[in-house]
Motif scaffolding. Structure first.
Motif, mmCIF file in Angstrom:
data_model
loop_
_atom_site.group_PDB
_atom_site.id
_atom_site.type_symbol
_atom_site.label_atom_id
_atom_site.label_comp_id
_atom_site.label_asym_id
_atom_site.label_seq_id
_atom_site.Cartn_x
_atom_site.Cartn_y
_atom_site.Cartn_z
ATOM 1 N N HIS A 121 4.875 1.030 8.448
ATOM 2 C CA HIS A 121 6.440 1.165 9.223
ATOM 3 C C HIS A 121 6.667 0.229 10.200
ATOM 4 N N PHE A 122 5.896 -0.723 10.630
ATOM 5 C CA PHE A 122 5.863 -1.775 11.690
ATOM 6 C C PHE A 122 5.858 -3.397 11.004
ATOM 7 N N PRO A 123 6.671 -3.980 11.379
ATOM 8 C CA PRO A 123 6.901 -5.176 10.576
ATOM 9 C C PRO A 123 5.445 -6.130 10.591
ATOM 10 N N PHE A 124 4.682 -6.031 11.597
ATOM 11 C CA PHE A 124 3.470 -6.917 11.696
ATOM 12 C C PHE A 124 2.109 -6.270 10.957
ATOM 13 N N ALA A 125 2.723 -5.137 10.114
ATOM 14 C CA ALA A 125 1.694 -4.691 9.202
ATOM 15 C C ALA A 125 1.332 -5.506 8.116
ATOM 16 N N ALA A 126 0.137 -5.577 7.641
ATOM 17 C CA ALA A 126 -0.127 -6.389 6.295
ATOM 18 C C ALA A 126 0.355 -5.797 4.994
ATOM 19 N N ASP A 127 0.533 -4.486 5.084
ATOM 20 C CA ASP A 127 1.074 -3.771 3.874
ATOM 21 C C ASP A 127 2.346 -3.081 4.310
ATOM 22 N N LEU A 128 3.487 -3.468 4.107
ATOM 23 C CA LEU A 128 4.803 -2.855 4.687
ATOM 24 C C LEU A 128 5.095 -1.621 3.646
ATOM 25 N N ARG A 129 5.703 -0.719 4.355
ATOM 26 C CA ARG A 129 6.592 0.477 3.594
ATOM 27 C C ARG A 129 7.741 -0.011 2.773
ATOM 28 N N MET A 130 8.228 0.360 1.786
ATOM 29 C CA MET A 130 8.987 -0.176 0.952
ATOM 30 C C MET A 130 10.251 0.664 1.354
ATOM 31 N N GLY A 131 11.498 0.422 1.194
ATOM 32 C CA GLY A 131 12.584 1.185 1.589
ATOM 33 C C GLY A 131 13.230 2.128 0.431
ATOM 34 N N ALA A 132 13.902 2.860 0.823
ATOM 35 C CA ALA A 132 14.301 4.072 -0.126
ATOM 36 C C ALA A 132 15.485 3.399 -0.928
ATOM 37 N N THR A 133 15.973 3.925 -2.130
ATOM 38 C CA THR A 133 16.828 3.733 -3.053
ATOM 39 C C THR A 133 17.646 4.996 -3.373
ATOM 40 N N GLY A 134 18.884 4.943 -3.701
ATOM 41 C CA GLY A 134 19.683 6.208 -4.214
ATOM 42 C C GLY A 134 20.087 6.888 -2.985
ATOM 43 N N THR A 135 20.285 6.231 -1.696
ATOM 44 C CA THR A 135 20.622 7.080 -0.430
ATOM 45 C C THR A 135 22.101 7.735 -0.323
ATOM 46 N N VAL A 136 23.049 6.847 -1.267
ATOM 47 C CA VAL A 136 24.303 7.503 -0.934
ATOM 48 C C VAL A 136 25.069 7.542 -2.557
ATOM 49 N N MET A 193 -6.688 -13.277 -0.668
ATOM 50 C CA MET A 193 -7.005 -13.002 0.899
ATOM 51 C C MET A 193 -7.375 -11.327 1.032
ATOM 52 N N SER A 194 -8.601 -11.060 1.407
ATOM 53 C CA SER A 194 -8.756 -9.660 1.738
ATOM 54 C C SER A 194 -7.719 -9.125 3.023
ATOM 55 N N PRO A 195 -7.112 -8.030 3.077
ATOM 56 C CA PRO A 195 -6.561 -7.579 4.436
ATOM 57 C C PRO A 195 -7.232 -7.552 5.715
ATOM 58 N N PRO A 196 -6.917 -7.855 6.679
ATOM 59 C CA PRO A 196 -7.489 -7.644 8.122
ATOM 60 C C PRO A 196 -8.180 -6.249 8.032
ATOM 61 N N PRO A 197 -9.204 -5.862 8.760
ATOM 62 C CA PRO A 197 -9.731 -4.400 8.737
ATOM 63 C C PRO A 197 -8.856 -3.776 9.762
ATOM 64 N N HIS A 198 -8.085 -4.236 10.876
ATOM 65 C CA HIS A 198 -7.091 -3.556 11.570
ATOM 66 C C HIS A 198 -5.756 -3.609 10.974
ATOM 67 N N GLY A 199 -5.728 -4.013 9.789
ATOM 68 C CA GLY A 199 -4.250 -3.992 9.011
ATOM 69 C C GLY A 199 -3.027 -4.558 9.630
ATOM 70 N N VAL A 200 -3.292 -5.636 10.433
ATOM 71 C CA VAL A 200 -2.198 -6.441 10.988
ATOM 72 C C VAL A 200 -2.293 -7.778 10.583
#
Length: 666
Positions: free
Chosen positions: A609-624, A1-8
């Motif tokens: 960066h917002f949970p309702f987005a179709a394409d979520l940003r991933m978290g970082a690793t190696g933070t400590v 399924m293609s992502p919605p045009p507004h990204g949500v």
């Protein structure tokens, strides 16, 4: 399924986006404000989605007026004098309210007590084209009266309402004529704006060097990295530079040829520096960089304002002049007592723009660095301790708000092997039993509520878990993966800290973004990190206060749930990467950097960066840093038994010599 045009994903017809349910009333017990939404619809307007986006808001206290163009202006003029609604919001046909927009806007309007609250606009046609703020409303789509996603206090709008013939408000004009202290901008989307014409190209961003002492691991390092990422999404070009890989040499190093050469080669518009004391005990490098161009010094702690320490605690010497009478010269960041007075003078000279160092040949003053304060308390403390005339500006830190988000608590507990029905109390710090974390108070409070059905999750370095004296203890140690850290947060019911010396406090915000409220002392930067009665509870620093409040919250599930819901809503608005970038953009504007625009156009990736987005940003690793091997932990405990948390000068010199020899051996 293609992502919605507004990204949500699925909006506004699919499943409801994730998130906590809205509490029944505002934090202070008042009812949620009544909102009147105004849409002027032409015959060919794409209205169905607009109406659906309003109906899906989980906000019953609204009325949506869909007006014909011929009667629009007269109808709106009547609405402006109607005492029924508390707030008004114009929504253009074809535009959509973002998920949770009304709740976020109304809560901020209540907390900030302002006349207008704006959120971000997601700009889209066949795909997302960027995000911006209300100042850009006239640029996008070619309609000066286009909706900007602004919630207006009705009885304050009379002086700013400029209506067109159809009754649509010229929101760009109204926003610009509203006093800055009577308006607020939240760092989350409020509006999905359908573009009707091409966007003009975005403004050219700045070239910025993000400078740290030894890298971006640990609390302050993570905060510096997140600020750099937020500025990247705002269209700036970021280069990361580290002063040194030799923390054991920090007490004796003031010059860093490779790092300074790298910065000179970049020729940045700005150096954004922070957490330098892992590599040096002076600010001499900041003074040299300031002679080449602007430097912003982020106050992750108060080290730039003292002779030695990161947190003066109750010591008043920083205000009158640090010297050999320093009570803690062997605590990190350590400095030999005889050097403290001179170092304090050198730091103040840098902050005042005076020349420092033997290489300086001209006595003329140079531009001084700006001090960037991450909380109201830090802002006031910096103005108190800095030399007269120092530029001190407020900023917000950035947090990955799609990574730290509420989850299915039962599912998270099953995944992590935690008891399904216990009340779980979270404590979290890079060093749980560190000297500035109030370990004795924390232990006493936890032991006071210890009973069957109550457990403790301790995240961070804790060399001897038995010191907590808690039977039902889960200690996963240091967690270097943001997504895994968020899972542990989200599995808990309540976060507690006994710290007294935070310039802000990142763990209360991370926990709150996961829907977990925080209990803390009413002190220092925690008064910004914890919004009392909204994202948690603050108690006075007196014996037993923390334990009493903790016991009350353990027994009050309804209060924990209500505070957790408000925490997510309020902290997402105030500490998203967009909110941080907006705060820095305001500093750039006041200090004459950039194109002078009030708000940038953000890259499309900001939506992730917002949970309702179709394409979520991933978290970082190696933070400590990696967990120390058992032998190192045993040696550290043995050292603490002999010296406590302090590091005597002869030990520091031995470590420095050993490091120097190790680097000279081929």
């Amino acid at each position: 399924m293609s992502p919605p045009p507004h990204g949500v994903a699925g909006w506004p017809y699919g499943r409801s986006p994730p998130g906590p349910a809205r509490p029944r009333s505002l934090p202070d017990g008042r009812p949620w404000p009544r909102i009147r939404i105004i849409t002027v619809a032409h015959a060919d307007a794409a209205l169905a989605g607009t109406v659906a986006s309003v109906l899906r808001q989980d906000y019953p206290e609204f009325r949506h007026d869909v007006l014909a163009p011929t009667t629009g202006r007269a109808a709106v003029e009547r609405i402006l004098t109607d005492p029924g609604p508390d707030h008004l919001l114009w929504l253009a046909a074809g535009d959509l309210l973002a998920p949770g927009a009304l709740i976020a806007l109304a809560l901020e309007a209540s907390l900030a007590e302002v006349d207008a609250v704006a959120g971000l606009r997601v700009l889209f046609d066949h795909a997302v084209r960027g995000l911006d703020g209300p100042d850009r409303a006239a640029d996008a789509g070619g309609r000066r009266s286009a909706g900007a996603g602004i919630l207006w206090r009705r009885d304050a709008l009379a002086d700013h309402a400029v209506l067109d013939a159809d009754g649509m408000l010229n929101e760009g004009a109204a926003w610009s004529t509203t006093s800055e202290n009577r308006r607020s901008m939240i760092g989350r989307p409020a509006l999905l704006h359908r573009l009707l014409s091409d966007l003009p190209p975005p403004a050219s961003g700045l070239s910025i060097v993000s400078l740290t002492g030894t890298g971006t691991q640990g609390g302050a390092g993570v905060a510096q990295r997140r600020l750099a990422e937020a500025l990247t999404l705002a269209g700036h070009r970021i280069a990361e530079v580290t002063l040194s890989g030799r923390p054991e040499a920090a007490e004796w190093r003031d010059v860093f040829p490779p790092a300074e050469a790298a910065i000179a080669a970049t020729a940045p518009d700005l150096v954004l520096a922070g957490n330098l004391h892992g590599a040096t005990r002076s600010l001499d490098v900041v003074g040299r960089l300031a002679r080449r161009g602007p430097v912003g010094l982020v106050l992750h702690d108060l080290f730039p304002l003292t002779g030695r320490c990161a947190h003066p605690r109750a010591c008043g010497r920083a205000a009158i002049g640090c010297d050999a009478a320093c009570p803690t010269p062997d605590e990190y960041p350590q400095l030999a007592p005889g050097r403290i007075a001179g170092m304090h003078d050198r730091k103040r000279a840098v902050l005042a723009g005076a020349p420092v160092g033997p290489e300086v040949r001209s006595p003329a003053r140079s531009p001084a660095p700006w001090l960037l304060a991450n909380s109201g308390w830090t802002l006031a403390r910096a103005r108190e301790l800095a030399p007269p005339g120092t530029v001190v500006e407020p900023i917000r830190l950035a947090f990955p708000t799609a990574v730290f988000r509420p989850g299915d608590r039962a599912g998270l507990r099953a995944r992590l092997g935690l008891p399904p029905d216990d009340v779980l109390i979270l404590v979290s710090s890079v060093i749980v039993d560190g000297p500035d974390k109030g370990f004795a108070d924390l232990r006493a409070a936890l032991q006071a509520v210890a009973k069957p059905g109550v457990g403790v999750v301790a995240i961070g370095r804790l060399d001897d878990p038995a010191r907590l004296g808690i039977a039902n203890l889960f200690a996963p140690g240091l967690i270097a993966d943001e997504a895994m850290l968020a899972a542990w947060y989200g599995a808990c019911d309540l976060h507690v800290t006994a710290s007294r010396h935070e310039t802000l406090g990142q763990t209360p915000i991370e926990a709150g973004l996961c829907g977990v409220p925080t209990l803390a002392y009413r002190t220092a930067g925690l008064t910004s990190a914890v919004i009392d009665g909204v994202s948690g509870c603050l108690v006075p620093m007196r014996p037993g206060a923390l334990a009493d409040a903790l016991a009350a919250l353990v027994d009050d599930r309804a209060t924990r749930t209500r505070l957790g819901a408000f925490a997510r809503i309020a902290l997402e608005s105030r500490y998203s990467p967009a909110a941080a970038a907006l705060s820095l953009e305001a500093v750039f504007r006041r200090q004459g950097l950039g194109d002078g625009a009030a708000h940038p156009r953000f890259a499309t990736a900001m939506l992730g960066h917002f949970p309702f987005a179709a394409d979520l940003r991933m978290g970082a690793t190696g933070t400590v840093p990696a967990v120390s091997p058992p032998l190192v932990r045993r040696l550290r405990r043995a050292k603490q038994m002999v010296f406590g948390r302090r590091m005597p000068l002869f030990v520091r010199r031995c470590l420095y010599l050993a490091g120097t020899l190790r680097r000279r051996v081929p």
